[in-house]
Design an enzyme around this catalytic site. Structure first.
Site, mmCIF file in Angstrom:
data_model
loop_
_atom_site.group_PDB
_atom_site.id
_atom_site.type_symbol
_atom_site.label_atom_id
_atom_site.label_comp_id
_atom_site.label_asym_id
_atom_site.label_seq_id
_atom_site.Cartn_x
_atom_site.Cartn_y
_atom_site.Cartn_z
ATOM 1 N N LYS A 231 11.779 41.475 32.002
ATOM 2 C CA LYS A 231 11.040 41.609 33.268
ATOM 3 C C LYS A 231 11.033 40.304 34.047
ATOM 4 O O LYS A 231 11.050 40.311 35.272
ATOM 5 C CB LYS A 231 9.613 42.109 33.025
ATOM 6 C CG LYS A 231 9.580 43.565 32.602
ATOM 7 C CD LYS A 231 8.286 44.248 32.964
ATOM 8 C CE LYS A 231 8.375 45.733 32.633
ATOM 9 N NZ LYS A 231 7.124 46.452 32.804
ATOM 10 N N LYS B 226 18.674 51.625 27.991
ATOM 11 C CA LYS B 226 17.738 52.748 27.915
ATOM 12 C C LYS B 226 17.475 53.316 29.311
ATOM 13 O O LYS B 226 17.603 52.598 30.317
ATOM 14 C CB LYS B 226 16.437 52.318 27.243
ATOM 15 C CG LYS B 226 15.540 51.430 28.084
ATOM 16 C CD LYS B 226 14.080 51.544 27.636
ATOM 17 C CE LYS B 226 13.162 51.000 28.721
ATOM 18 N NZ LYS B 226 11.801 51.455 28.720
ATOM 19 N N LYS C 14 13.017 53.444 34.723
ATOM 20 C CA LYS C 14 12.761 53.498 36.159
ATOM 21 C C LYS C 14 13.348 52.269 36.854
ATOM 22 O O LYS C 14 13.996 52.373 37.892
ATOM 23 C CB LYS C 14 11.237 53.539 36.340
ATOM 24 C CG LYS C 14 10.774 53.536 37.748
ATOM 25 C CD LYS C 14 10.361 54.907 38.182
ATOM 26 C CE LYS C 14 9.843 54.873 39.609
ATOM 27 N NZ LYS C 14 9.718 56.151 40.212
HETATM 28 P P1 ADP Z 1 10.053 52.529 32.140
HETATM 29 O O1 ADP Z 1 10.880 51.691 31.191
HETATM 30 O O2 ADP Z 1 10.843 53.567 32.822
HETATM 31 O O3 ADP Z 1 9.232 51.676 33.079
HETATM 32 P P2 ADP Z 1 7.621 52.751 30.641
HETATM 33 O O4 ADP Z 1 7.834 51.362 30.124
HETATM 34 O O5 ADP Z 1 6.513 52.948 31.626
HETATM 35 O O6 ADP Z 1 8.995 53.292 31.235
HETATM 36 O O7 ADP Z 1 7.402 53.702 29.402
HETATM 37 C C1 ADP Z 1 6.319 54.584 29.143
HETATM 38 C C2 ADP Z 1 6.531 55.223 27.773
HETATM 39 O O8 ADP Z 1 7.798 55.915 27.720
HETATM 40 C C3 ADP Z 1 6.570 54.216 26.619
HETATM 41 O O9 ADP Z 1 5.986 54.816 25.464
HETATM 42 C C4 ADP Z 1 8.038 53.996 26.406
HETATM 43 O O10 ADP Z 1 8.333 53.557 25.106
HETATM 44 C C5 ADP Z 1 8.600 55.384 26.665
HETATM 45 N N1 ADP Z 1 9.988 55.300 27.155
HETATM 46 C C6 ADP Z 1 10.393 54.715 28.309
HETATM 47 N N2 ADP Z 1 11.727 54.809 28.462
HETATM 48 C C7 ADP Z 1 12.187 55.461 27.357
HETATM 49 C C8 ADP Z 1 13.479 55.870 26.931
HETATM 50 N N3 ADP Z 1 14.561 55.617 27.670
HETATM 51 N N4 ADP Z 1 13.594 56.519 25.758
HETATM 52 C C9 ADP Z 1 12.488 56.792 25.005
HETATM 53 N N5 ADP Z 1 11.242 56.439 25.356
HETATM 54 C C10 ADP Z 1 11.076 55.782 26.512
#
Ligand code: ADP
Ligand code: TRP
Length: 333
Positions: free
Chosen positions: A116, A196, A199
């Protein structure tokens, strides 16, 4: 009767959750929310969202959208506590106390902070650095033992366990050690197959994307690069499409995809179409319910008000124990 074990998880109010959030965490959260062995609390973590640039005017709308998807995704507000982090100021208070037992070196190792701070070079603030301590406070404040998350949060959970042990060793056994609860598919890759699904990387399928968009995005998605056409043998173990089949298709269908991909009998186009069909069948009712709730803001705010008051009563009790263990009490309180 055994006391119910507490579950807690949180997601940032990004507004629209994606298929990684859904298959990695949200489906597990929904299952735990109706499991009688657990008492579930789910938080929309707006205080985490302000660690990067954001629009204060838009944030309340994003919160409403996130609650709508939580509920549409199967979290039952009648059987769980759904609340907004900033409605319970004790999260911020406990964070400070926990910061004081957290070595800088431990925070320095967090890979999400490194990622980040690369993405937000002109706003690397101390809140972004302390982010995992706020997450620890979210969990410990409710003495939660089970934390459904995707695998990118496992490192944060390890740190939370370490902070918990340090706190208990110094001040007495106040908190149980939380453990992550991973889904069968804890890591969904992005459409490009490089990282992964996230967003911030713009490689997502949104849970609220219309069905034809889901189908189109899947059509263009990464698969085994060695499988160029139908007939070529593929390797499901490196294919994100196969991972999503594992999450969504019935076991006999998953076994058939595995067999027919390896033999070459199943081409990527047909495999993706089959995935789009099961994905859309599951997402259809979720999209409909989310749209209904998004237009009923009053209902969403009611859910948060109820949840907030339940969360505050647990938080108040925990903080009494914490302050007293830390010597932060006066005769007056
Ligand atoms: P992003 O990375 O899109 O900002 P968040 O960090 O807000 O998503 O993640 C919210 C939840 O979703 C957390 O428990 C995170 O581990 C899970 N999560 C986010 N992206 C993935 C992914 N690509 N595969 C599995 N779990 C995910
Ligand atoms: N840090 C998590 C993420 O980036 C979100 C989160 C905040 C969380 N507080 C939490 C997850 C407590 C589980 C428990 O996705």
């Amino acid at each position: 009767m055994e006391p119910r074990r507490r579950v807690l998880s949180g997601m940032q109010p990004t507004g629209e959750l994606h298929v990684g959030n859904w298959l990695g965490a949200l489906r597990n959260m929904a299952a735990l929310s109706v499991d009688p062995a657990f008492e579930a609390l789910f938080c929309v973590v707006d205080a985490h969202a302000i660690t990067v640039d954001y629009d204060p005017k838009e944030l309340p709308n994003r919160v409403v959208d996130t609650v709508a998807i939580y509920v549409a995704g199967g979290i039952d507000p009648a059987h769980s506590t759904l609340f907004l982090q900033s409605d319970v100021p004790e999260h911020m208070e406990l964070t400070w106390y926990l910061i004081c037992v957290t070595p800088m070196g431990d925070l320095n190792r967090m890979t999400q902070f490194k990622d980040k701070s690369e993405q937000h070079k002109n706003n690397v603030n101390a809140g972004l650095f302390a982010y995992p301590v706020l997450m620890t406070a979210d969990i410990l404040l409710y003495r939660a033992e089970v934390v459904p998350v995707g695998d990118d949060q496992v490192q944060h959970l390890e740190l939370a366990r370490e902070i918990c042990r340090r706190f208990n060793a110094r001040f007495g056994p106040i908190f149980p050690e939380p453990k992550p609860r991973l889904s069968r598919t804890p890591r969904i890759l992005g459409l490009d197959g490089k990282a992964k699904m996230s967003k911030s990387l713009g490689n997502t399928i949104g849970m609220l994307d219309p069905a034809p968009v889901v189908e189109k995005k899947l059509k263009g998605a990464f698969t085994d690069p060695a499988k160029l056409r139908k007939g070529d043998p593929g390797r499901p173990e490196i294919c994100n499409i196969f991972t999503m089949h594992q999450a969504l298709s019935p076991p006999d269908r998953v076994a058939a995809v595995d067999r027919d991909c390896r033999s070459g009998a199943l081409g990527c186009g047909d495999c993706k179409k089959a995935l789009a069909d099961v994905m859309n069948a599951e997402l259809d009712p979720i999209r409909a319910k989310a749209a209904e709730l998004r237009s009923d803001k009053k209902r969403v705010l009611e859910i948060l008000r109820d949840g907030g008051s339940r969360a505050r009563s647990i938080a108040t009790a925990t903080m009494k124990d914490v302050r007293s263990a830390m010597g932060l009490t006066t005769a007056g309180r």
